[in-house]
Design a protein around this motif. Structure first.
Motif, PDB file in Angstrom:
ATOM      1  N   ASP A  66     -44.730  -3.976 -46.270  1.00 45.02           N
ATOM      2  CA  ASP A  66     -45.356  -2.441 -46.252  1.00 45.02           C
ATOM      3  C   ASP A  66     -46.308  -1.847 -45.043  1.00 45.02           C
ATOM      4  N   ILE A  67     -45.832  -2.004 -43.873  1.00 47.35           N
ATOM      5  CA  ILE A  67     -46.746  -1.370 -43.018  1.00 47.35           C
ATOM      6  C   ILE A  67     -45.760  -1.457 -41.856  1.00 47.35           C
ATOM      7  N   GLU A  68     -46.341   0.195 -41.340  1.00 49.35           N
ATOM      8  CA  GLU A  68     -44.961   1.370 -41.297  1.00 49.35           C
ATOM      9  C   GLU A  68     -45.374   0.611 -39.405  1.00 49.35           C
ATOM     10  N   CYS A  69     -44.048   0.526 -38.873  1.00 48.27           N
ATOM     11  CA  CYS A  69     -44.513   0.090 -37.711  1.00 48.27           C
ATOM     12  C   CYS A  69     -43.687   0.971 -36.835  1.00 48.27           C
ATOM     13  N   LYS A  70     -44.398   1.616 -35.774  1.00 45.43           N
ATOM     14  CA  LYS A  70     -43.621   2.731 -34.904  1.00 45.43           C
ATOM     15  C   LYS A  70     -44.122   1.867 -33.696  1.00 45.43           C
ATOM     16  N   ILE A  71     -42.881   1.936 -32.855  1.00 49.88           N
ATOM     17  CA  ILE A  71     -43.175   0.934 -31.556  1.00 49.88           C
ATOM     18  C   ILE A  71     -42.614   2.355 -29.983  1.00 49.88           C
ATOM     19  N   ILE A  72     -43.457   1.764 -29.306  1.00 51.12           N
ATOM     20  CA  ILE A  72     -43.572   3.018 -28.028  1.00 51.12           C
ATOM     21  C   ILE A  72     -43.510   1.717 -27.036  1.00 51.12           C
ATOM     22  N   ASN A  73     -42.264   1.962 -25.971  1.00 48.51           N
ATOM     23  CA  ASN A  73     -42.325   0.743 -25.051  1.00 48.51           C
ATOM     24  C   ASN A  73     -42.648   1.217 -24.179  1.00 48.51           C
ATOM     25  N   SER A  74     -43.942   2.507 -23.682  1.00 46.35           N
ATOM     26  CA  SER A  74     -44.541   2.570 -22.085  1.00 46.35           C
ATOM     27  C   SER A  74     -45.541   3.221 -22.372  1.00 46.35           C
ATOM     28  N   GLY A  75     -45.944   3.000 -21.093  1.00 49.48           N
ATOM     29  CA  GLY A  75     -48.101   3.550 -21.851  1.00 49.48           C
ATOM     30  C   GLY A  75     -47.790   5.151 -22.178  1.00 49.48           C
ATOM     31  N   LYS A  76     -46.999   5.798 -20.878  1.00 49.89           N
ATOM     32  CA  LYS A  76     -47.208   7.186 -20.597  1.00 49.89           C
ATOM     33  C   LYS A  76     -47.057   7.922 -22.507  1.00 49.89           C
TER      34      LYS A  76
END
Length: 173
Positions: A66-76
């Motif tokens: 039950d942990i919603e994970c948002k992934i972003i693969n760049s620093g900006k």
């Protein structure tokens, strides 16, 4: 209880952390919680890391908890997400070693814009950052340093610990 340790391998790649499940559910298609589920997540985690294989694997193991994970693969892009949703995520994992705009660049911008106090920034890195730099990041507002390799249990423990701290602050307010 005995921990079962697997080498995390996908398409022949070896991940820089161990998958150790200590009594947690193993993700399956039937119990996989996605952010589109009607049940509210227990925690919201933003992962800013350029290694897509690692981030997807972490997401696959944490979403059934039950942990919603948002992934972003760049620093900006990660910096923009934090700016746009300041305080929304319970925990933000920030890798330091990313191309073009590093996690250190993100951290310094957050410090400059005074966004470190309102976000639980966890430095999540295999980087050989100097101990003085790490001490300075902790002094400046990073909440924790999680070194790769880490077990999935360690990752889950950190998310749980900082979600609880954030919820305790909300209750006291």
């Amino acid at each position: 209880m005995t921990k079962d340790t697997e080498k995390a391998q996908h398409s022949g790649l070896q991940y820089p952390f161990r998958i150790e499940r200590n009594g947690y559910n193993t993700p399956t298609m039937s119990n996989n919680m996605s952010s589109s589920s009607s049940v509210a997540p227990v925690s919201r985690l933003l992962i800013i890391d350029d290694n897509e294989d690692i981030t997807e694997l972490i997401k696959d193991y944490l979403e059934p908890e039950d942990i919603e994970c948002k992934i972003i693969n760049s620093g900006k892009d990660g910096l923009e997400e934090i700016r746009n949703k300041n305080g929304y995520y319970d925990v933000i994992f920030l890798d330091l070693a990313m191309p073009e705009f590093s996690g250190l660049d993100v951290f310094n911008k957050l410090k400059e814009e005074q966004l470190l106090d309102t976000n639980n920034i966890i430095i999540f890195t295999a980087s050989s950052t100097q101990s003085t730099e790490i001490a300075n990041m902790l002094k400046d507002g990073a909440k924790y340093i999680l070194k790769k390799p880490s077990s999935i249990d360690e990752i889950l423990d950190v998310v749980t610990k900082f979600t609880k701290k954030k919820n305790d602050k909300v209750i006291k307010s």
